[in-house]
Design a protein around this motif. Structure first.
Motif, PDB file in Angstrom:
ATOM      1  N   THR A 209      -1.706  -1.677  13.336  1.00  0.00           N
ATOM      2  CA  THR A 209      -2.134  -2.938  13.944  1.00  0.00           C
ATOM      3  C   THR A 209      -2.203  -2.860  15.464  1.00  0.00           C
ATOM      4  O   THR A 209      -3.174  -3.270  16.077  1.00  0.00           O
ATOM      5  CB  THR A 209      -1.181  -4.077  13.532  1.00  0.00           C
ATOM      6  OG1 THR A 209      -1.161  -4.181  12.113  1.00  0.00           O
ATOM      7  CG2 THR A 209      -1.617  -5.403  14.126  1.00  0.00           C
ATOM      8  N   GLY A 373       6.273  -3.035   6.649  1.00  0.00           N
ATOM      9  CA  GLY A 373       4.915  -3.358   7.053  1.00  0.00           C
ATOM     10  C   GLY A 373       3.995  -3.242   5.864  1.00  0.00           C
ATOM     11  O   GLY A 373       4.431  -3.315   4.714  1.00  0.00           O
ATOM     12  N   THR A 374       2.702  -3.066   6.102  1.00  0.00           N
ATOM     13  CA  THR A 374       1.759  -2.895   5.003  1.00  0.00           C
ATOM     14  C   THR A 374       2.177  -1.723   4.134  1.00  0.00           C
ATOM     15  O   THR A 374       2.107  -1.775   2.911  1.00  0.00           O
ATOM     16  CB  THR A 374       0.336  -2.669   5.556  1.00  0.00           C
ATOM     17  OG1 THR A 374       0.002  -3.751   6.411  1.00  0.00           O
ATOM     18  CG2 THR A 374      -0.672  -2.596   4.432  1.00  0.00           C
ATOM     19  N   GLU A 398       1.445  -8.873   7.023  1.00  0.00           N
ATOM     20  CA  GLU A 398       0.488  -9.001   8.118  1.00  0.00           C
ATOM     21  C   GLU A 398      -0.289 -10.315   8.038  1.00  0.00           C
ATOM     22  O   GLU A 398      -1.108 -10.620   8.893  1.00  0.00           O
ATOM     23  CB  GLU A 398      -0.495  -7.821   8.108  1.00  0.00           C
ATOM     24  CG  GLU A 398       0.164  -6.453   8.257  1.00  0.00           C
ATOM     25  CD  GLU A 398       0.684  -6.209   9.658  1.00  0.00           C
ATOM     26  OE1 GLU A 398       0.316  -6.970  10.569  1.00  0.00           O
ATOM     27  OE2 GLU A 398       1.454  -5.255   9.848  1.00  0.00           O
ATOM     28  N   ARG A 407      -1.449 -13.115  12.060  1.00  0.00           N
ATOM     29  CA  ARG A 407      -0.559 -12.216  12.781  1.00  0.00           C
ATOM     30  C   ARG A 407       0.377 -13.025  13.673  1.00  0.00           C
ATOM     31  O   ARG A 407       0.176 -14.227  13.878  1.00  0.00           O
ATOM     32  CB  ARG A 407      -1.384 -11.227  13.623  1.00  0.00           C
ATOM     33  CG  ARG A 407      -2.240 -10.304  12.785  1.00  0.00           C
ATOM     34  CD  ARG A 407      -2.894  -9.252  13.655  1.00  0.00           C
ATOM     35  NE  ARG A 407      -3.895  -9.811  14.540  1.00  0.00           N
ATOM     36  CZ  ARG A 407      -5.180  -9.886  14.268  1.00  0.00           C
ATOM     37  NH1 ARG A 407      -5.624  -9.460  13.102  1.00  0.00           N
ATOM     38  NH2 ARG A 407      -6.042 -10.379  15.128  1.00  0.00           N
ATOM     39  N   CYS A 436       3.108 -16.417  10.110  1.00  0.00           N
ATOM     40  CA  CYS A 436       3.125 -14.962  10.090  1.00  0.00           C
ATOM     41  C   CYS A 436       4.231 -14.481   9.136  1.00  0.00           C
ATOM     42  O   CYS A 436       4.950 -15.281   8.538  1.00  0.00           O
ATOM     43  CB  CYS A 436       3.319 -14.388  11.487  1.00  0.00           C
ATOM     44  SG  CYS A 436       4.914 -14.752  12.252  1.00  0.00           S
TER      45      CYS A 436
END
Length: 613
Positions: A209, A373-374, A398, A407, A436
């Protein structure tokens, strides 16, 4: 006639509320028109029309027919009002568009990737500088300029040939008083006079990101300045699979991806050097960490093999070369870069950076490091073993798969507490526009605690909630037309709510991470942990209580869950400052056991168990 055809192709697009007038080509995607103005348009699906985040309203002018994706993601009322998805619509004639509230016509906002470790030290930088007071050549001393320099350097060294043509000028300008900068037995810089006090490098953490850069004084081992920029590759999707697919589907996709990330690095270097008084020629070395796909795209190497089983990268070793190989425009070509090694297809050098910075490899007891995270990377250090895995947590953190997700940018709810009523905190202290990842985790944790959300993730109807639930909280539960319940965080015209689907998306994300953790614990044969380290920008801003509340982490006292900031970036800094730390980083993958979860016989069972609250 040719001029008329050209004129017919050019149309005018006005972007409100900024009032920007843009020339566009007939048939050009509207999202590309916005990107061309540097506008931060949410298109986390990579422009495939599946996330619905790039909403905008056509105020004036015609539009092309609505696509099937638009019909799925936009209501009849929205379409009647002229709403479209920018990634699906083409410029067919002069038109005026008004960016949706989630974009608000803002220039790019880059979330802080998290603080680096302040106590980083080292006394053996990977580049050294030496001052030489050379003898002048004479009729009786006709040694070549090159040998005169090399002969004054201890050990066996060579000169980078990029410098050769400048040697006579530098020596004579400096009256044979010159300074050399040496990396790996190669002179990579030669400067007139004594410049030994000017020794700098830059460490980079290339996130999917955003990208962080750290300007480091290699003499004092101090970080002088930090800068961030959004990873420009985001225009082709929020996750690495979207970006791999882009390189597969587009003939120039790979070179474009490389150019985008290099432009991001150049932008950060310019920010770091601006106002610092440090000229670019005094930046001699850069270190970089990132996930394995980011590492491949940085070098322009096709990551195709990572996308499919058995998920094999082209390279895993550390890569070192001159920066002109990367195509950086802001540094001298002979400066060097070191890309730290990867571990596996989805466990990259950023995880190596986390291991290096936390020194998890030498902690006593059983420790877990989680970068959420992802892709959630997990490292377990237990009884002299290092185990790691990567979990496909998905885009929920995200905000890509959340109905009003966004975000961590101005207008995003990032913190939620519920007592007698809902209390929220918003990035930038603005009117809330969405939520977010950290806000979502907080909210769901609170709703589970209060009995509004069941263990299986279902939102209770008001009558099924516990008797002691405060009335104001109970009244925020609304039943929608689809018969499913929704919890409203912000009431009024600009309502922000958590839907049943949002909770399901969070369950999938946290279930994947919990499954990875449990499998590593099982592989190591341990049941208890001494501590958990939360790494990365997202992980460092999560409340341990909330993570426990949704069951993402094993049952452990919250006092033993510790955020460690941008540990990946800290690791890159340590490798820059110390030959010893760089060597440790290069050795860590050899010591680490990678567990491939997609092939693990227990993954599906642990995943289903991990979804429960």
């Amino acid at each position: 006639m040719a001029d008329k055809n050209i004129a017919d192709k050019n149309i005018k697009v006005t972007i409100m509320p900024l009032g920007i007038e843009v020339k566009a080509t007939r048939g050009e995607k509207l999202i590309n028109v916005a990107y061309g103005q540097g506008l931060d348009v949410n298109a986390l699906c990579g422009g495939k029309g599946t996330c619905g985040k790039c909403r905008a309203r056509v105020v004036k002018g015609g539009i092309s027919e609505y696509t099937e994706n638009e019909k799925k993601l936009l209501s009849e009322e929205e379409m009647q009002q002229g709403y479209v998805l920018l990634c699906q619509q083409e410029a067919t004639g002069d038109l005026t568009i008004e960016l949706d509230g989630l974009n608000n016509g803002q220039k790019e906002f880059v979330p802080d990737k998290g603080a680096y470790a302040e106590n980083i030290t080292g006394n053996d930088p990977i580049v050294t500088k030496t001052f030489h007071q050379l003898t002048f050549p004479t009729v009786n001393d006709q040694i070549s300029d090159l040998n005169r320099i090399i002969g004054d350097v201890p050990g066996k060294v060579a000169l980078d040939l990029r410098l050769l043509s400048r040697v006579p000028v530098i020596l004579r300008d400096g009256e044979y008083r010159v300074t050399s900068a040496i990396f790996n037995d190669t002179i990579i810089a030669l400067e007139a006079g004594n410049t030994t006090s000017q020794l700098y490098g830059i460490a980079f953490d290339i996130g999917t990101t955003s990208v962080a850069g750290y300007l480091v004084d290699l003499h004092s081992c101090k970080v002088l300045k930090t800068a961030f920029a959004a990873n420009k590759q985001r225009v082709h999707g929020a996750d690495v699979i979207s970006r791999i697919n882009y390189t597969i589907e587009n003939p120039n996709g790979l070179s474009e991806m490389k150019e985008l990330v290099i432009n991001t690095l150049d932008e950060i270097i310019s920010k770091l050097l601006a106002g610092s008084g440090i000229p670019p020629e005094h930046i001699y070395i850069i270190t970089l960490v990132g996930n394995t796909v980011m590492s491949h795209l940085l070098l322009g190497v096709n990551p195709l093999g990572i996308a499919f089983s058995p998920f094999v990268p082209v390279f895993a070793e550390s890569i070192t070369a001159a920066v002109d190989f990367l195509g950086l425009k802001t540094l001298l070509p002979a400066a060097r870069f070191i890309l730290l090694p990867n571990i596996a297809g989805y466990v990259g050098s950023d995880t190596v950076g986390v291991m290096l910075a936390t020194k998890i490899y030498e902690l006593s007891g059983n420790w877990l490091a989680v970068d959420i995270g992802t892709n959630g990377e997990v490292v377990l250090a237990a009884e002299n073993r290092l185990l790691t895995c990567s979990t496909a947590a998905g885009p929920a953190f995200e905000g890509a798969s959340i109905s009003q997700g966004m975000r961590a940018e101005p207008g995003a709810i990032y913190k939620v507490a519920i007592n007698d009523d809902v209390d929220i905190a918003v990035v930038g202290d603005q009117e809330p526009r969405g939520i977010c990842g950290s806000g979502l985790v907080d909210a769901v944790s609170e709703l589970v605690r209060l009995g509004v959300v069941r263990k299986n993730g279902r939102i209770n109807s008001p009558k099924d909630c516990p008797m002691e639930l405060p009335e104001k909280v109970r009244n925020r539960i609304k039943t929608r037309g689809n018969g499913l319940n929704t919890f409203v965080l912000v009431e009024g015209k600009n309502e922000v709510a958590i839907t049943q689907k949002d909770i399901s998306e969070l369950q999938l994300a946290k279930g994947a991470i919990r499954a990875g953790v449990e499998i590593l614990l099982d592989e190591a044969g341990i049941a208890e942990l001494d501590g958990i380290l939360l790494a990365g920008a997202f992980g460092s801003h999560l409340r341990p209580e909330s993570l426990k509340g949704i069951g993402m982490l094993p049952d452990i006292d919250v006092t033993r869950i510790r955020p460690v900031g941008n540990a990946a970036g800290s690791g890159a800094i340590m490798a820059l400052q110390s030959k010893e730390q760089l060597q440790i980083a290069c050795d860590l993958p050899k010591r680490t056991e990678h567990i491939e979860l997609s092939l693990h016989k227990k993954f599906q069972r642990q995943f289903v168990r991990g979804m429960s609250f």
